[in-house]
Design a protein around this motif. Sequence first.
Motif, PDB file in Angstrom:
ATOM      1  N   UNK A 136       1.068  -9.236  10.269  1.00 14.52           N
ATOM      2  CA  UNK A 136      -0.462  -7.511  10.769  1.00 14.52           C
ATOM      3  C   UNK A 136       1.547  -6.853  11.512  1.00 14.52           C
ATOM      4  N   UNK A 137       2.446  -7.793  11.954  1.00 12.17           N
ATOM      5  CA  UNK A 137       3.391  -7.378  12.856  1.00 12.17           C
ATOM      6  C   UNK A 137       4.475  -6.289  11.154  1.00 12.17           C
ATOM      7  N   UNK A 138       4.889  -6.801   9.805  1.00 13.42           N
ATOM      8  CA  UNK A 138       5.165  -6.364   9.189  1.00 13.42           C
ATOM      9  C   UNK A 138       4.399  -5.122   8.420  1.00 13.42           C
ATOM     10  N   UNK A 139       3.061  -4.782   8.645  1.00 11.35           N
ATOM     11  CA  UNK A 139       2.485  -3.643   7.764  1.00 11.35           C
ATOM     12  C   UNK A 139       2.343  -2.846   9.203  1.00 11.35           C
ATOM     13  N   UNK A 140       2.869  -3.158  10.333  1.00  8.82           N
ATOM     14  CA  UNK A 140       2.632  -2.137  11.767  1.00  8.82           C
ATOM     15  C   UNK A 140       4.122  -1.318  11.347  1.00  8.82           C
ATOM     16  N   UNK A 141       5.418  -1.859  10.796  1.00  7.70           N
ATOM     17  CA  UNK A 141       6.786  -1.511  11.233  1.00  7.70           C
ATOM     18  C   UNK A 141       6.657  -0.297   9.505  1.00  7.70           C
ATOM     19  N   UNK A 142       5.862  -1.065   8.697  1.00  6.88           N
ATOM     20  CA  UNK A 142       6.366  -0.283   7.779  1.00  6.88           C
ATOM     21  C   UNK A 142       4.875   0.797   6.793  1.00  6.88           C
ATOM     22  N   UNK A 143       4.087   0.151   6.947  1.00  6.39           N
ATOM     23  CA  UNK A 143       2.401   1.157   7.059  1.00  6.39           C
ATOM     24  C   UNK A 143       2.664   2.619   7.259  1.00  6.39           C
ATOM     25  N   UNK A 144       3.165   3.524   6.238  1.00  4.72           N
ATOM     26  CA  UNK A 144       2.697   4.955   6.372  1.00  4.72           C
ATOM     27  C   UNK A 144       3.515   4.945   7.218  1.00  4.72           C
ATOM     28  N   UNK A 145       5.289   4.944   7.130  1.00  4.02           N
ATOM     29  CA  UNK A 145       6.253   4.902   7.554  1.00  4.02           C
ATOM     30  C   UNK A 145       6.906   5.517   7.067  1.00  4.02           C
ATOM     31  N   UNK A 146       6.999   7.097   6.999  1.00  7.19           N
ATOM     32  CA  UNK A 146       8.434   8.102   6.258  1.00  7.19           C
ATOM     33  C   UNK A 146       9.630   7.672   6.188  1.00  7.19           C
ATOM     34  N   UNK A 147       9.813   6.669   7.171  1.00  6.89           N
ATOM     35  CA  UNK A 147      11.017   6.577   7.977  1.00  6.89           C
ATOM     36  C   UNK A 147      11.206   5.740   7.524  1.00  6.89           C
ATOM     37  N   UNK A 148      10.669   4.151   7.346  1.00  7.49           N
ATOM     38  CA  UNK A 148      11.398   3.227   6.476  1.00  7.49           C
ATOM     39  C   UNK A 148      10.206   2.823   5.433  1.00  7.49           C
ATOM     40  N   UNK A 149      10.914   1.922   4.477  1.00 15.46           N
ATOM     41  CA  UNK A 149      10.453   1.255   3.154  1.00 15.46           C
ATOM     42  C   UNK A 149      10.270  -0.561   3.149  1.00 15.46           C
ATOM     43  N   UNK A 150       9.521  -0.790   3.182  1.00 15.09           N
ATOM     44  CA  UNK A 150       9.604  -2.618   2.868  1.00 15.09           C
ATOM     45  C   UNK A 150      10.383  -2.702   2.314  1.00 15.09           C
ATOM     46  N   UNK A 151      11.123  -2.417   0.922  1.00 15.56           N
ATOM     47  CA  UNK A 151      11.541  -2.164  -0.459  1.00 15.56           C
ATOM     48  C   UNK A 151      13.281  -2.650  -0.080  1.00 15.56           C
ATOM     49  N   UNK A 152      13.403  -1.634   1.062  1.00 17.77           N
ATOM     50  CA  UNK A 152      14.422  -1.595   1.434  1.00 17.77           C
ATOM     51  C   UNK A 152      15.189  -2.439   2.821  1.00 17.77           C
ATOM     52  N   UNK A 153      14.357  -4.207   2.406  1.00 19.64           N
ATOM     53  CA  UNK A 153      14.741  -4.648   3.361  1.00 19.64           C
ATOM     54  C   UNK A 153      13.779  -6.257   2.922  1.00 19.64           C
ATOM     55  N   UNK A 154      14.846  -7.029   2.907  1.00 21.19           N
ATOM     56  CA  UNK A 154      14.087  -8.622   2.688  1.00 21.19           C
ATOM     57  C   UNK A 154      14.165  -9.469   3.867  1.00 21.19           C
ATOM     58  N   UNK A 155      12.453  -9.860   3.383  1.00 18.50           N
ATOM     59  CA  UNK A 155      12.428 -11.035   4.445  1.00 18.50           C
ATOM     60  C   UNK A 155      12.441 -12.041   4.452  1.00 18.50           C
TER      61      UNK A 155
END
Length: 221
Positions: free
Chosen positions: A168-187
Amino acid sequence: MTSPEPHPTAAEYWQNRYLENVRSWSGKVNTALEREVGGVTPGTALDLGSGEGGDALWLARNGWRVTAVDIAPAALAIGAAAQQLGDAITWVAADLSEWNPPIEYDLVTACFLHSTVDLPRERILRRAAEAVAPGGMLLVVGHSGVPHWVDSPADCHHGAGHLPTPEEVLASLFDDNPRLSLADWAVVTKELVERQATGPDGTIGPIVDCVLALRRVVTAE
């Protein structure tokens, strides 16, 4: 008819809490931060909600140049009094709901950024992610269950029906966020970790940490 007492602001609440207690926490580094960051090459670090500075002091002792931000000057004063590392730590008194990181950092941490008064946690964490430099790391650690020293989620996080999972924390960072994309991050880490913890009241018991560590991918120009 007597008027009701006005509710304290977040700044007043936390300042009074630290003034009323000589020390609210152990002063030691959070276990998750030590585990996740211990082998990382030091650089610049931003510690959000630094409190009395246990994490900031540990980072500085391990070679990091730290900006420690907290809403309560009284908490920062405790950390500054323990500092023996010259100018390795910059202590900043600021309300994180309004404060914007001025630069990017190699490490941004937010450990137990919970509040019993109103706190826009998701907005603060999104802003924290934006402040991570390419190749840098974001570490978010929180309570996953109710700590043994409190009675309900609302006692450690204002208005909480429950405390968020790593997913849920991960989703809150990137879902519906035009400024950040999860594709640019490694978990790096996304898990629940149980440990023994000492509460502010001195009692010891099991606690479950929600740990999310991400590394921002360096993209080729």
